[in-house]
Design a protein around this motif. Structure first.
Motif, PDB file in Angstrom:
ATOM      1  N   LEU A 161       0.843  -1.205   0.000  1.00  0.00           N
ATOM      2  CA  LEU A 161       0.000   0.000   0.000  1.00  0.00           C
ATOM      3  C   LEU A 161       0.878   1.254   0.000  1.00  0.00           C
ATOM      4  N   GLY A 162       1.933   1.235   0.822  1.00  0.00           N
ATOM      5  CA  GLY A 162       2.867   2.366   0.840  1.00  0.00           C
ATOM      6  C   GLY A 162       3.488   2.573  -0.527  1.00  0.00           C
ATOM      7  N   PHE A 163       3.830   1.476  -1.191  1.00  0.00           N
ATOM      8  CA  PHE A 163       4.411   1.583  -2.527  1.00  0.00           C
ATOM      9  C   PHE A 163       3.439   2.254  -3.497  1.00  0.00           C
ATOM     10  N   GLU A 165       1.083   4.291  -2.852  1.00  0.00           N
ATOM     11  CA  GLU A 165       0.965   5.712  -2.544  1.00  0.00           C
ATOM     12  C   GLU A 165       2.213   6.475  -2.977  1.00  0.00           C
ATOM     13  N   ILE A 166       3.385   5.844  -2.834  1.00  0.00           N
ATOM     14  CA  ILE A 166       4.619   6.495  -3.292  1.00  0.00           C
ATOM     15  C   ILE A 166       4.531   6.735  -4.796  1.00  0.00           C
ATOM     16  N   ARG A 168       1.797   7.072  -6.616  1.00  0.00           N
ATOM     17  CA  ARG A 168       0.807   8.116  -6.912  1.00  0.00           C
ATOM     18  C   ARG A 168       1.347   9.506  -6.547  1.00  0.00           C
ATOM     19  N   LEU A 169       1.964   9.621  -5.374  1.00  0.00           N
ATOM     20  CA  LEU A 169       2.465  10.929  -4.949  1.00  0.00           C
ATOM     21  C   LEU A 169       3.608  11.386  -5.849  1.00  0.00           C
ATOM     22  N   SER A 170       4.451  10.445  -6.293  1.00  0.00           N
ATOM     23  CA  SER A 170       5.549  10.833  -7.173  1.00  0.00           C
ATOM     24  C   SER A 170       5.021  11.320  -8.515  1.00  0.00           C
ATOM     25  N   THR A 172       2.144  12.681  -9.054  1.00  0.00           N
ATOM     26  CA  THR A 172       1.507  13.978  -8.843  1.00  0.00           C
ATOM     27  C   THR A 172       2.538  15.077  -8.621  1.00  0.00           C
ATOM     28  N   SER A 173       3.684  14.692  -8.085  1.00  0.00           N
ATOM     29  CA  SER A 173       4.672  15.684  -7.654  1.00  0.00           C
ATOM     30  C   SER A 173       5.098  16.634  -8.768  1.00  0.00           C
ATOM     31  N   MET A 317      -6.407   6.233  -7.314  1.00  0.00           N
ATOM     32  CA  MET A 317      -6.556   6.241  -5.861  1.00  0.00           C
ATOM     33  C   MET A 317      -6.429   4.818  -5.311  1.00  0.00           C
TER      34      MET A 317
END
Lengths: 442, 381
Positions: A161-163, A165-166, A168-170, A172-173, A317
């Protein structure tokens, strides 16, 4: 409903259900499974169609709805099959499915987007993009699997799950949004995403091929007779292409499951230490199977999200992972047919079903949309239920989520094995746990 | 199922420890370099550290509960983030109902301004204008969340006590979805600001600030503290008070002892006659109460409320719990401090939209190489 007839032709063989199939029985079971799925699909479609016709929904809307159901059932089936390889067969609790889908579809987008677009792509052919995206997802799987497969199941869940999110956030960054190489601006496009030619363009391409030209025209004309537009026909045709992929996934998985490699997978799921003590290299096996699964997830991501012309982080998401989990759990993890059945049931009844109810309500009910749920209850106290109904229909997306969560909970309490869960393929040649019943004869 | 793999003579865990230590040393040296070179103002570093401390307090409050349910009920509770959300919505609804009497319609207040009819500024929703309403809201946040958690336990988890970690985890995901969208059904999915802008006092000299200030001035730090944000101060004081309260409860009451016993060794606790169901209820009461208060305080500090914020916070909470070692509430607090500082101080080196990535990376590294947590598997000591 053009695809029903094509699905019916699978198997009219006499069926034989037994607890533990020998390889010969598996072939017969496979045919009866196709028959079962075809029956389920046909009954559901006819049911929805009749419901729609009776309540006065237009044929184009009904056909459009069924096309959407078929599409979602197909993509969920693809991803549920991939997840079944991880969870059902090997017991790897991967809740970062959407992260691998994201890597697949973003790689696809960057490879195939036009070099003139912003952000620019490499402008390569679609096939290259699909293969590249699949390989990239496999590679990401290896990166995660190499270190992470040693940890406990619940830790592994949090890592995946952390992966996701990483990822997705990357994406978006802002720092990866625009990367300038040789006067061209590449990158992920940040929140606004990447534009490219969608994969379902393959339908138009196919219909322009010499052999298919007349067939396509004829289909359009038949559809026009019942007031169904050509775009709906195209969506059905794309869903049929997805079904070919389902069959390929299914064949790959059953092939894996029946190989010595597959028996090691099931052994890992049931008792990894025992498997290792028998000299099986469980770590290598887990890494391999994890990569195969993530590659399929990447491909599934391309076929699903890649069929829109834009990919952005909003579509990635973490909840998407849970759609696939619900689909797999409904069908029963460990069973490939269960994965497909679960995906169809999920898509038809939980995912798209509520929208169909909204369509029916819109054509038939004269409800006023109200401001808030409080206003609706005030009106209800004055014995006017319509505002509350209107509010609930307006909040159908939320209701659908509540339904989804409730189904997940009820399944875990009442039927943790799913609809076809008893079909889980066991590692041993005979089912040792059911010996005393006297049913098993081998 | 965890097995230790060894790279020649140095274990992977030791290696990871050295690499992490080396990384921290390098970053610390760079920090000193930046301070000396003047590229980083001391005030900026102080502000980032302070923000990290504030973030760590609400992450820590939520992490205590998650850690307790993890060790006593033995599953990773994915609905914990949504308990945080539920506490925020519940508590603020009560604060609005009490604080906004006469200023806005009941319906608008009940739904936290879902229709734009109860603006926070017009209602005076800040700690100076309506202190009583906000205080009652804080208590209500805890009580409502406890009620929800106990109801969920009765409906769901109680029926699957023996079901093992993964089925419980999946069920908790279902609970999370259902709870979040039940809230959305009532309050709508719109994100909105529901707290009036924070009142300030100050600026203050450092020695005027109670505990932290006197400590700092004792070591000779003498710069002025900018105006003090009273909402932030409320968060810090309430959170610290609750943390101390939980500490006393766990250390000095019989209940606390049984809880620690149960998380240390479940079977041994059962043999000695500890009532499991009572301990489980107490776990939910403490864990959910703290989660609800955390949610309420986050909204007080940040003003924004949305149905997703608890869910997005969940991974950070998990990170804190894991860093500290599952089962240890002091570990969870230490982990929360590390996570809070990581997401804020890391901003010196990386862009602000990647700070959570840094925290998650740290979490994944710890899970892989030091799964007992940085403090090394201290169980609820």
């Amino acid at each position: 409903m053009s695809d029903e007839s094509t699905r019916e032709e699978g198997g009219a063989q006499p069926e034989e259900q037994s607890e533990n199939p020998t390889p010969d029985e598996t072939a017969i079971r496979w045919q009866s499974d196709v028959k079962f799925i075809a029956k389920l699909v046909a009954v559901t479609y006819v049911g929805f169609a009749i419901l729609g016709l009776v309540t006065g929904v237009s044929t184009n809307e009904i056909a459009g709805f069924l096309a959407t159901v078929t599409f979602y059932a197909a993509v969920f089936a693809l991803l549920a099959l991939a997840l079944n390889l991880h969870w059902g067969y090997t017991g790897l609790f991967n809740i970062g499915v959407v992260g691998f889908m994201a890597i697949g579809v973003y790689t696809f987008a960057i490879l195939t987007a036009s070099p003139e677009a912003s952000p620019a792509g490499l402008g390569l052919p679609m096939v290259v993009g699909v293969i590249g995206g699949t390989l990239a997802a496999a590679l990401a799987g290896a990166v995660i699997a190499l270190p992470a497969l040693r940890v406990r199941a619940d830790y592994f869940a949090i890592i995946t799950l952390g992966f996701s999110e990483i990822v997705r956030l990357s994406i978006t960054s802002g720092s990866l949004r625009q990367v300038e190489v040789n006067d061209r601006v590449y990158g992920t496009g940040g929140g606004s995403g990447i534009r490219y030619d969608p994969v379902d363009g393959v339908v138009t391409w196919l219909l322009e091929l010499p052999g298919f030209e007349q067939g396509g025209e004829a289909l359009y004309q038949v559809a026009a007779l019942v007031n169904v537009t050509s775009s709906v026909v195209d969506r059905f045709l794309y869903a049929v292409i997805l079904m070919i992929f389902i069959v390929l996934f299914y064949l790959l998985l059953t092939r894996i499951a029946r190989s010595p490699f597959g028996r090691v997978l099931k052994a890992i799921r049931e008792d990894e230490i025992a498997a290792r003590s028998l000299g099986k290299r469980t770590q290598v096996t887990k890494i391999k199977v994890f990569m195969v699964g993530t590659a399929l997830m990447g491909l599934g991501g391309i076929l699903w999200l890649g069929s829109r012309s834009l990919v952005s982080p909003d579509g990635l998401m973490p909840v998407i992972t849970f759609y696939i989990f619900v689909a797999l759990i409904i069908g029963g993890s460990g069973s490939n047919t269960g994965s497909v059945v679960g995906a169809f049931v999920f898509a038809a009844f939980l995912w798209e079903g509520p929208r169909f109810i909204r369509t029916i309500a819109r054509t038939n009910l004269d409800y006023r949309p109200t401001g808030t749920i409080y206003d609706a209850f005030v009106e209800l106290a004055a014995l006017d239920p319509m505002p509350l109904i209107g509010y609930l229909i307006g909040s159908l997306d939320e209701l659908r989520w509540i339904l989804l969560g409730t189904v997940l909970v009820v399944l875990m309490i009442k039927r943790p094995k799913g609809l076809l869960g008893e079909r889980k393929e066991i590692a041993a040649a005979t089912d040792l746990s059911h010996r005393p019943r006297g049913e098993t004869d081998e | 199922m965890f097995n230790q793999q060894r790279f020649s003579n140095v274990s992977a865990q030791d290696l990871f420890g050295y690499i992490l230590l080396a990384g921290i040393v390098v970053l610390a040296l760079d920090l000193v370099r930046r301070l000396v070179m003047g590229t980083l103002a001391p005030g900026t570093l102080w502000a980032l550290t302070w923000n990290g401390f504030v973030d760590s307090l609400y992450i820590g409050l939520a992490a205590i509960g998650l850690s307790m349910t993890y060790s006593i009920l033995q599953f990773a509770n994915f609905s914990h983030g949504d308990l945080v959300t539920a506490g925020a919505f519940g508590g603020w609804t009560v604060a609005y109902i009490i604080g906004g009497i006469g200023a806005a319609g009941f319906g608008s207040r009940l739904l936290l301004d879902a229709d734009g009819g109860a603006q926070a500024g017009a209602l005076g929703m800040d700690i100076v204008s309506s202190p009583l309403a906000l205080l009652v809201g804080l208590v209500a946040a805890a009580l409502i969340t406890i009620g929800i958690a106990l109801a969920i336990d009765r409906l769901v988890y109680k029926r699957m006590r023996r079901a093992g970690g993964i089925p419980l985890l999946i069920a908790s995901i279902g609970v999370a979805l259902a709870l979040r969208y039940l809230i959305a059904l009532v309050y709508t999915v719109d994100s909105r600001g529901i707290v009036a802008s924070a009142p300030f006092v100050g600026p203050l000299e450092v020695h005027e600030l109670a505990v932290v200030g006197s400590l700092l001035s004792a070591v000779g730090v003498e710069w002025n503290i900018g105006p003090v944000n009273l909402h932030e101060a409320t968060l810090v004081i309430s959170a610290l008070a609750l943390i101390i309260g939980v500490h006393l409860l766990l250390q000095y009451t019989k209940l606390g002892k049984s809880m620690r016993a149960m998380s240390d060794n479940r079977d041994l606790a059962l043999v000695t006659g500890i009532e499991t169901e009572r301990v489980i209820t107490a776990t939910w009461v403490i864990g959910a109460g703290l989660a609800g208060v955390a949610g309420y305080l986050i909204v007080l500090d940040q003003s924004q409320i949305s149905i997703n914020f608890g869910w997005f916070l969940l991974l950070l909470i998990f990170a804190a719990v894991i860093l500290g070692g599952i089962g240890s509430i002091y570990g969870a607090l230490a982990g929360a401090l590390i996570i809070g500082l990581t997401i804020n101080v890391s901003l010196i080196w990386i862009p602000s939209d990647l700070n959570e990535v840094a925290a998650f990376m740290l979490m994944i590294m710890v899970l892989i190489f030091k799964p007992d947590g940085l403090l090394g598997g201290v169980e609820t000591a």
